[in-house]
Design a protein around this motif. Structure first.
Motif, short mmCIF file in Angstrom:
data_model
loop_
_atom_site.label_atom_id
_atom_site.label_comp_id
_atom_site.label_asym_id
_atom_site.label_seq_id
_atom_site.Cartn_x
_atom_site.Cartn_y
_atom_site.Cartn_z
N ARG A 116 56.51 76.12 19.94
CA ARG A 116 55.26 77.28 19.66
C ARG A 116 55.32 78.54 20.12
NH1 ARG A 116 52.93 72.48 22.62
NH2 ARG A 116 51.52 71.24 21.31
N ARG B 195 54.91 77.93 6.11
CA ARG B 195 53.95 76.98 7.08
C ARG B 195 55.06 77.18 7.78
NH1 ARG B 195 49.95 72.90 6.23
NH2 ARG B 195 49.78 72.17 8.52
N VAL C 151 56.69 73.63 10.27
CA VAL C 151 56.69 72.61 11.65
C VAL C 151 57.66 72.23 12.18
CG1 VAL C 151 54.49 70.47 11.79
CG2 VAL C 151 54.41 72.12 10.01
N HIS D 278 57.48 79.90 17.15
CA HIS D 278 55.98 80.57 16.65
C HIS D 278 55.80 79.60 15.23
CE1 HIS D 278 56.73 83.55 18.84
NE2 HIS D 278 57.51 84.36 17.84
N ALA D 279 56.35 77.89 15.56
CA ALA D 279 55.77 76.48 14.25
C ALA D 279 54.07 76.02 14.91
CB ALA D 279 57.28 76.27 14.64
N GLU D 280 53.80 74.81 13.54
CA GLU D 280 52.23 73.78 14.45
C GLU D 280 54.10 72.53 14.94
OE1 GLU D 280 50.34 73.55 11.50
OE2 GLU D 280 51.03 75.18 10.20
N VAL D 281 53.14 72.34 15.44
CA VAL D 281 54.24 71.08 16.45
C VAL D 281 53.89 69.89 16.31
CG1 VAL D 281 55.09 72.78 18.00
CG2 VAL D 281 53.16 71.10 18.16
N LEU D 282 54.47 68.43 15.71
CA LEU D 282 54.03 67.28 15.41
C LEU D 282 54.56 66.19 16.34
CD1 LEU D 282 52.55 64.84 14.20
CD2 LEU D 282 54.17 64.93 12.74
N THR E 210 56.35 74.78 2.43
CA THR E 210 55.94 75.16 3.49
C THR E 210 57.19 73.69 4.04
OG1 THR E 210 55.68 72.92 2.41
CG2 THR E 210 53.51 73.93 3.17
N LEU F 58 49.61 66.48 6.34
CA LEU F 58 49.94 68.48 6.04
C LEU F 58 49.55 68.52 5.18
CD1 LEU F 58 51.99 67.95 9.62
CD2 LEU F 58 49.28 68.38 9.30
#
Length: 382
Positions: free
Chosen positions: A219, A204, A206, A223-227, A180, A242
Motif C-alpha cells: 500500500r 490499476r 492489485v 501505492h497498490a490495492e491489496v488482497l 489492470t 475485481l
C-alpha cells in the motif's frame, strides 16, 4: 576472510575462508561493502535446490570496492565503487549479443538454460557469492558498473537483483496504458514489480499476498490495492470479481517456488534432485488473467516442474513471458527513475545485520519474524 558458509539445510554460519584470488586475466576481486539476502536464497537455506554443496557461500546481491584487477581488465580500476549484477556472463556469445545476459552460453557448465549466478549452488556454475568480505568477479569488464556518485549504497545494492527483476517483470508483462495488473507476491520483487507497473502506464494495480506487513508495504511503497488470499474463499474468483468477471489484463508471478516447500518437494529435492516448486501461484496467474492476456513470471522455479495448467493457458490464448532478469539491461532506465525521484529502492529495507550474525539474519528472514521484508548484510572488511 570471513564468509557465510552452508553446512546443510537450515545451517549456515560465518567461517574463515581463503580470500579469493585472480584466476583469469579478466577477473576482479571486490571487497564487499554491502550485501543482501534474497527470497530465493531461502530455497538454498531450506535445502530445496539441487547441488547446494557444503562450504558454498551464498549471496547474489552485493556492491563493493575493487580491490584487485586482472591484467586484461580495462574498464575498472582499484578503488572503484561498483555494483555487480547477479548474472555472470561473457558479453560476447550468441545470447549475450542479444541482451540475454541471464542465458549466457559460456559461464555455466552445469546447465544449458540459465547462465552463471553468484552464490546460487552448482546448478548455476558454483560461483561463491557476496555474503562475505571479498568475492571474485569474472568478466569484470562486462558485468560490474561504477556506481554514480549521487547514488546511495543501499539503492545501488537493490539494483543488483530485486529492483531490476521486479522492473523486468513489469516490462515483460507488456503493460499498456490503463491496464489492470495483478502481482502475486509482496516480497521485494513483487513490491518493485507493482511500483514499476505504474511507471509503464497501468491503470490499476492489485498485490496479492497473505502477510499483513508485506501487504501494508504494498500500500505505502507500491501505492497498490491489496488482497489477502487467506481472507477469501477462492482467490481466482475474487480476481475475476475485481475485474468485471473478465480477469486481469496482466498478471505478474513474483512468487515462484514456495521457499518452504511441502513434504514431497523436500523428499524429491534431497533424494532425487527434482525440486521445481509448487504450481499454485502460477496456476492462479493462468486462471486469474483474462483471455488473451499476459502472464509474466519472474519468480524462481527449479528445473523440474509439473502440474501447470498449460492447456488452460493455450485455450485462453495467453502470452507467457519469463526469464531470469538480464539485470544490467535495466540499469539505464532505472537510474533515470531513481535520479528523478520516481523510485527510492531502499524504502523497502527493514533489517540490517552484521555478517557475523548471518545465521540470525537467515532465521529472522526465513521465519518472517519482526516484519522482515528485506534484510541487508554488512561485512566487516576494512
Amino acid at each position: 576472510m570471513r564468509a557465510m558458509v552452508y553446512r546443510g539445510p537450515y545451517r549456515v554460519r560465518v567461517e574463515d575462508k581463503p580470500r579469493p584470488v585472480i584466476e583469469h586475466p579478466n577477473d576482479a576481486i571486490v571487497r564487499v561493502q554491502l550485501a543482501a539476502i534474497c527470497g530465493s536464497d531461502l530455497h538454498l537455506y531450506h535445502g530445496m535446490m539441487p547441488d547446494t554443496r557444503v562450504g558454498h557461500t551464498f549471496g547474489h546481491e552485493f556492491i563493493g570496492v575493487v580491490d584487485e584487477v586482472g591484467s586484461s581488465v580495462q574498464n575498472l580500476s582499484v578503488g572503484d565503487r561498483v555494483m555487480v549484477p547477479f548474472n555472470i556472463y561473457c558479453g560476447s556469445c550468441f545470447f549475450c549479443a542479444r541482451g540475454l545476459f541471464s542465458n549466457c552460453h559460456n559461464v555455466n557448465p552445469n546447465a544449458t538454460a540459465v547462465g552463471g549466478i553468484y552464490g546460487y549452488s552448482h546448478t548455476t556454475g558454483g560461483y561463491d557469492g557476496g555474503q562475505s568480505e571479498y568475492v571474485r568477479v569474472p568478466f569484470a569488464d562486462v558485468g560490474p558498473s561504477v556506481i554514480p556518485d549521487w547514488l546511495e549504497d543501499e539503492d545501488a545494492l537493490l539494483m543488483t537483483d530485486a529492483l531490476s527483476t521486479g522492473y523486468f517483470g513489469a516490462q515483460i508483462a507488456d503493460i499498456h496504458e490503463g491496464d489492470t495488473v495483478a502481482v502475486l507476491g509482496a516480497g521485494p520483487v513483487g513490491l518493485y514489480a507493482a511500483r514499476s507497473a505504474w511507471l509503464m502506464g497501468a491503470g490499476r494495480v492489485v498485490v496479492i499476498d497473505h502477510l499483513q506487513e508485506r501487504l501494508e508495504k504494498a500500500r505505502t511503497f507500491a501505492h497498490a490495492e491489496v488482497l489477502n488470499f487467506t481472507e477469501v474463499d477462492d482467490v481466482v474468483v475474487t480476481m475475476k470479481k475485481l475485474t468485471e468477471h473478465l480477469g486481469f489484463d496482466r498478471v505478474i508471478d513474483a512468487v515462484g517456488a514456495e521457499a518452504d516447500g511441502n513434504l514431497t518437494q523436500h523428499l524429491t529435492s534431497a533424494r532425487f534432485k527434482l525440486q521445481g516448486g509448487s504450481p499454485v501461484a502460477l496456476n492462479w496467474a493462468i486462471d486469474g488473467v483474462r483471455k488473451g492476456g499476459t502472464v509474466s513470471v519472474v519468480g524462481a522455479y527449479g528445473p523440474i516442474f509439473t502440474s501447470v495448467k498449460f492447456g488452460d493457458a493455450m485455450n485462453k490464448g495467453l502470452t507467457l513471458r519469463m526469464n531470469q532478469a538480464p539485470v544490467k539491461r535495466q540499469w539505464p532506465r532505472l537510474l533515470e527513475h531513481i535520479r528523478n525521484g520516481y523510485l527510492k529502492p531502499s524504502d523497502i529495507v527493514t533489517h540490517r545485520f552484521p555478517l557475523e550474525d548471518i545465521a540470525e539474519a537467515y532465521h529472522v528472514f526465513s521465519a518472517k519474524l519482526d516484519g522482515c521484508i528485506k534484510p541487508l548484510i554488512v561485512p566487516s572488511a576494512d
